[in-house]
Motif scaffolding. Structure first.
Motif, short mmCIF file in Angstrom:
data_model
loop_
_atom_site.label_atom_id
_atom_site.label_comp_id
_atom_site.label_asym_id
_atom_site.label_seq_id
_atom_site.Cartn_x
_atom_site.Cartn_y
_atom_site.Cartn_z
N VAL A 31 0.69 -1.07 0.02
CA VAL A 31 0.00 -0.14 -0.03
C VAL A 31 0.90 1.38 -0.13
CG1 VAL A 31 -1.74 1.17 1.23
CG2 VAL A 31 -1.73 -1.38 1.31
N VAL A 32 0.73 2.06 -1.24
CA VAL A 32 1.74 3.42 -1.18
C VAL A 32 0.72 4.51 -1.02
CG1 VAL A 32 3.36 4.20 -2.66
CG2 VAL A 32 3.01 1.73 -3.01
N ALA A 33 1.19 5.27 0.12
CA ALA A 33 0.27 6.62 0.43
C ALA A 33 1.22 7.55 0.26
CB ALA A 33 -0.11 6.45 1.83
N GLY A 34 0.57 8.51 -0.21
CA GLY A 34 1.38 10.07 -0.65
C GLY A 34 0.74 10.64 -1.82
N PRO A 35 1.20 11.83 -1.99
CA PRO A 35 0.97 12.80 -3.49
C PRO A 35 1.18 11.94 -4.69
CG PRO A 35 2.54 13.87 -2.04
CD PRO A 35 2.45 12.57 -1.51
N ASP A 56 4.23 -7.71 -12.20
CA ASP A 56 2.91 -8.06 -11.46
C ASP A 56 3.16 -8.88 -10.39
OD1 ASP A 56 1.56 -6.56 -13.32
OD2 ASP A 56 1.40 -8.22 -14.87
N ALA A 57 4.33 -9.24 -10.00
CA ALA A 57 4.52 -10.04 -8.80
C ALA A 57 4.09 -9.34 -7.46
CB ALA A 57 5.93 -10.54 -8.85
N VAL A 58 4.47 -8.04 -7.65
CA VAL A 58 3.90 -7.14 -6.33
C VAL A 58 2.81 -6.47 -6.65
CG1 VAL A 58 4.85 -5.26 -4.96
CG2 VAL A 58 6.56 -7.06 -5.85
N THR A 59 1.76 -6.29 -5.96
CA THR A 59 0.68 -5.65 -6.12
C THR A 59 0.68 -4.18 -5.52
OG1 THR A 59 -0.53 -7.49 -6.52
CG2 THR A 59 -2.00 -5.64 -6.09
N PHE A 60 0.57 -3.00 -6.14
CA PHE A 60 0.63 -1.92 -5.51
C PHE A 60 -0.70 -1.20 -5.35
CE2 PHE A 60 4.77 -2.34 -7.70
CZ PHE A 60 5.53 -2.09 -6.62
N VAL A 61 -1.16 -1.00 -4.24
CA VAL A 61 -2.33 -0.15 -3.82
C VAL A 61 -1.99 1.21 -3.63
CG1 VAL A 61 -4.12 -0.01 -2.44
CG2 VAL A 61 -3.34 -2.19 -3.19
N GLU A 62 -2.57 2.25 -4.55
CA GLU A 62 -2.31 3.63 -4.28
C GLU A 62 -3.46 4.20 -3.55
OE1 GLU A 62 -0.87 5.83 -7.79
OE2 GLU A 62 -0.94 3.89 -9.01
N VAL A 63 -2.98 5.05 -2.67
CA VAL A 63 -3.75 5.82 -1.85
C VAL A 63 -3.54 7.21 -1.45
CG1 VAL A 63 -5.10 3.82 -0.75
CG2 VAL A 63 -3.11 4.87 0.41
N GLU A 64 -4.26 8.28 -1.30
CA GLU A 64 -3.97 9.48 -0.82
C GLU A 64 -4.01 9.59 0.61
OE1 GLU A 64 -2.91 12.23 -2.63
OE2 GLU A 64 -3.45 11.34 -4.89
N VAL A 65 -3.24 10.52 1.23
CA VAL A 65 -3.41 10.81 2.48
C VAL A 65 -4.47 11.89 2.84
CG1 VAL A 65 -2.15 11.47 4.71
CG2 VAL A 65 -0.82 10.43 2.90
N PRO A 66 -5.40 11.41 3.63
CA PRO A 66 -6.64 12.33 3.77
C PRO A 66 -6.35 13.73 4.54
CG PRO A 66 -7.03 9.99 4.68
CD PRO A 66 -5.81 9.93 4.23
N SER A 67 -6.90 14.64 4.06
CA SER A 67 -6.40 16.02 4.40
C SER A 67 -6.71 16.15 6.05
CB SER A 67 -7.14 16.94 3.76
OG SER A 67 -8.79 16.82 4.13
N LYS A 79 3.09 10.55 8.92
CA LYS A 79 3.93 9.15 9.18
C LYS A 79 2.95 8.15 9.70
CE LYS A 79 6.37 9.90 13.38
NZ LYS A 79 7.69 9.83 14.08
N THR A 80 2.21 8.54 10.52
CA THR A 80 1.35 7.52 11.15
C THR A 80 0.28 7.05 10.31
OG1 THR A 80 1.39 8.67 13.31
CG2 THR A 80 -0.53 7.21 12.93
N TYR A 81 -0.13 7.81 9.08
CA TYR A 81 -0.73 7.11 8.20
C TYR A 81 -0.10 6.20 7.39
CZ TYR A 81 -4.25 6.41 4.58
OH TYR A 81 -5.23 6.17 3.50
N TYR A 82 1.18 6.47 6.92
CA TYR A 82 1.93 5.74 6.22
C TYR A 82 2.03 4.31 6.80
CZ TYR A 82 3.46 9.89 3.94
OH TYR A 82 3.48 11.04 3.03
N ALA A 83 2.31 4.51 8.25
CA ALA A 83 2.34 3.09 8.98
C ALA A 83 1.02 2.12 9.31
CB ALA A 83 2.99 3.33 10.30
N SER A 84 0.15 2.96 9.40
CA SER A 84 -1.13 2.36 9.85
C SER A 84 -2.15 2.13 8.40
CB SER A 84 -2.23 3.39 10.68
OG SER A 84 -1.58 3.90 11.67
N ALA A 85 -1.71 2.17 7.33
CA ALA A 85 -2.49 2.28 6.26
C ALA A 85 -2.56 0.74 5.76
CB ALA A 85 -1.92 2.77 4.89
N ARG A 86 -1.69 -0.16 6.30
CA ARG A 86 -1.68 -1.58 6.09
C ARG A 86 -2.94 -2.10 6.98
NH1 ARG A 86 3.66 -2.95 9.76
NH2 ARG A 86 3.16 -1.70 11.54
#
Length: 465
Positions: A264-268, A300-311, A317-324
């Motif tokens: 899960v990759v979070a960020g802009p 395709d061996a790695v699945t990337f889930v893209e998400v924005e950090v909510p405003s 950094k807590t969101y980055y860690a907790s998104a999983r």
């Protein structure tokens, strides 16, 4: 009679606290000058007060790390420190709180037997009344300190979450928030009562849309969609670049064992999309270098889930860690397969499958703490490695974890939120088969060399000699 300290600067402040720390960790008795300055910490200029609190938290964190680990703490050094701050409740201020807190830890450690040090929460609970008396004696010895409320709250939390929440809130409001800067006490900021969780929780779709998970999983092609278990991480684009290559490198082993990889990759969107595109290219290039068949598809061996950090998130950094943990339930529901949540900065040293086979009868499996670490609710259940089976009981735990995380993400600071969430979910659960991984050898380890990786990423490579 102590002489007043007429001039404070950052260098003097740091030297004072460094010598206090050295006294406790290196058995170097503090000098008379240090004791004098410590007693007068309350008289420092306002611009230094916040830094003084941070330095206090640093000393507390280092001493606790040694106490809970294998390091040596020279508790005898506390005696002169206590004696110099005890008569000066107004003058010593932050220093008095720091010393009182450490005196409370020392008193608890002295009470605890070797069996208690190794004991689980079940073993710990019968000793709570006696431990409250131990902390109470320190409180009478050093009256008026705010810090001891943190220790009292930890003991109360074993029986009454709402009462513990009130104690934590009082301690933070009275000034301990400045010193609650070590990893051991940060969780006080996001320790919530049940009513707070239920009233503050957000719609989980506001935190991490399930559709983002479903779309990412739908793009997986055979044979990468046939994993019997999925390994799940969450990162920002920076951590993807630091630690992703390590996992990409061992993807062939994981694939051969039927282990899926979901990041899960979070960020802009810009930095996130670029990092993912380059990661997929790196994976394919690695496959070609190894002469693996169909190298491009290998990305395709790695699945990337893209998400924005909510405003509305307080600390990104807590969101980055907790998104999983926010993505865990949607992944479980979409795949119908168990998941293993991990820290991306862990290193795989041994095969995963033998370890995973030990977990097959559990609903969830997590490391649970022992001894003194049980004083902190957010350290009772560690979030770095967590197995969640595709069972109704496991889903119930993940729902409660998700509720708690969405309720606490607005806070700043909010580190250890995921571990607070695990503690809450397990307190509210019944009929869940929880396997404690404390004594189970785990193939995932956090190597100290990772700090060099992160420093190089922040500062750039060193100039060769």
């Amino acid at each position: 009679m102590l002489k007043p300290v007429t001039h404070w600067n950052l260098r003097r402040l740091k030297a004072t606290y460094e010598e206090v720390e050295a006294a406790l960790l290196k058995n170097q008795p503090p000098s008379p000058a240090t004791l004098e300055r410590l007693a007068r910490v309350g008289h420092m200029p306002d611009p230094l007060r916040e830094r003084a609190a941070t330095e206090s938290g640093r000393v507390v964190g280092h001493v606790l790390a040694a106490t809970l680990g294998r390091g040596k703490v020279h508790w005898d050094a506390l005696t002169p420190l206590v004696e110099v701050v005890r008569p000066n409740p107004q003058d010593s201020g932050l220093a008095r709180d720091m010393i009182a807190y450490l005196a409370g830890i020392r008193a608890i450690r002295r009470y605890m037997s070797a069996e208690m040090t190794r004991g689980s929460e079940t073993f710990f609970r019968p000793h709570v009344p006696a431990l409250r008396d131990v902390v109470g004696r320190v409180d009478r010895w050093l009256p008026g300190t705010r810090a001891l409320k943190i220790l009292k709250a930890g003991l109360v939390s074993l029986d009454d979450r709402s009462a513990a929440r009130s104690l934590y809130a009082e301690a933070l409001e009275e000034g301990w928030n400045g010193m609650a800067s070590s990893i051991f006490d940060l969780g006080a900021h996001t320790y919530l009562s049940g009513p707070e969780v239920w009233s503050r929780r957000r719609n989980p779709e506001e935190a991490l849309p399930s559709e983002a998970v479903r779309q990412a999983l739908a793009r997986r092609r055979p044979p990468y969609d046939r994993a019997w278990i999925n390994l799940v991480w969450s990162v920002d684009p920076g951590f993807l670049r630091i630690y992703g290559p390590m996992w990409f490198n061992i993807a062939p082993y994981l694939l051969n064992e039927g282990i899926g990889m979901i990041m899960v990759v979070a960020g802009p969107q810009g930095p996130r999309g670029l990092a993912i595109d380059e990661a997929r290219d790196l994976i394919a290039r690695s496959a070609r270098f190894r002469n693996l068949p169909d190298a491009d598809a290998y990305a395709d061996a790695v699945t990337f889930v893209e998400v924005e950090v909510p405003s509305w998130v307080g600390e990104t950094k807590t969101y980055y860690a907790s998104a999983r943990y926010l993505a865990a339930l949607p992944i479980l529901e979409a795949t119908g397969k168990p998941i293993l949540i991990a820290d991306v900065d862990q290193t795989l040293r041994d095969p995963l499958v033998p370890f995973l086979k030990k977990l097959k009868d559990a609903d969830i499996a997590i490391p649970q703490s022992r001894g003194l670490a049980l004083m902190w609710p957010w350290r009772r259940n560690m979030a770095g490695t967590g197995y969640f089976a595709a069972t109704e009981a496991s889903r119930g735990i993940l729902k409660r974890v998700r509720d708690y995380v969405t309720a606490g993400l607005v806070e700043d600071p909010s580190w250890t939120l995921d571990q607070n969430a695990l503690a809450f979910a397990l307190e509210e659960a019944s009929g869940v088969n929880v396997l404690d991984l404390y004594d189970t050898p785990r193939p995932l380890h956090q190597d100290k060399v990772r700090t060099i990786f992160e420093k190089t990423w922040r500062d750039g490579p060193a100039t060769p000699p």
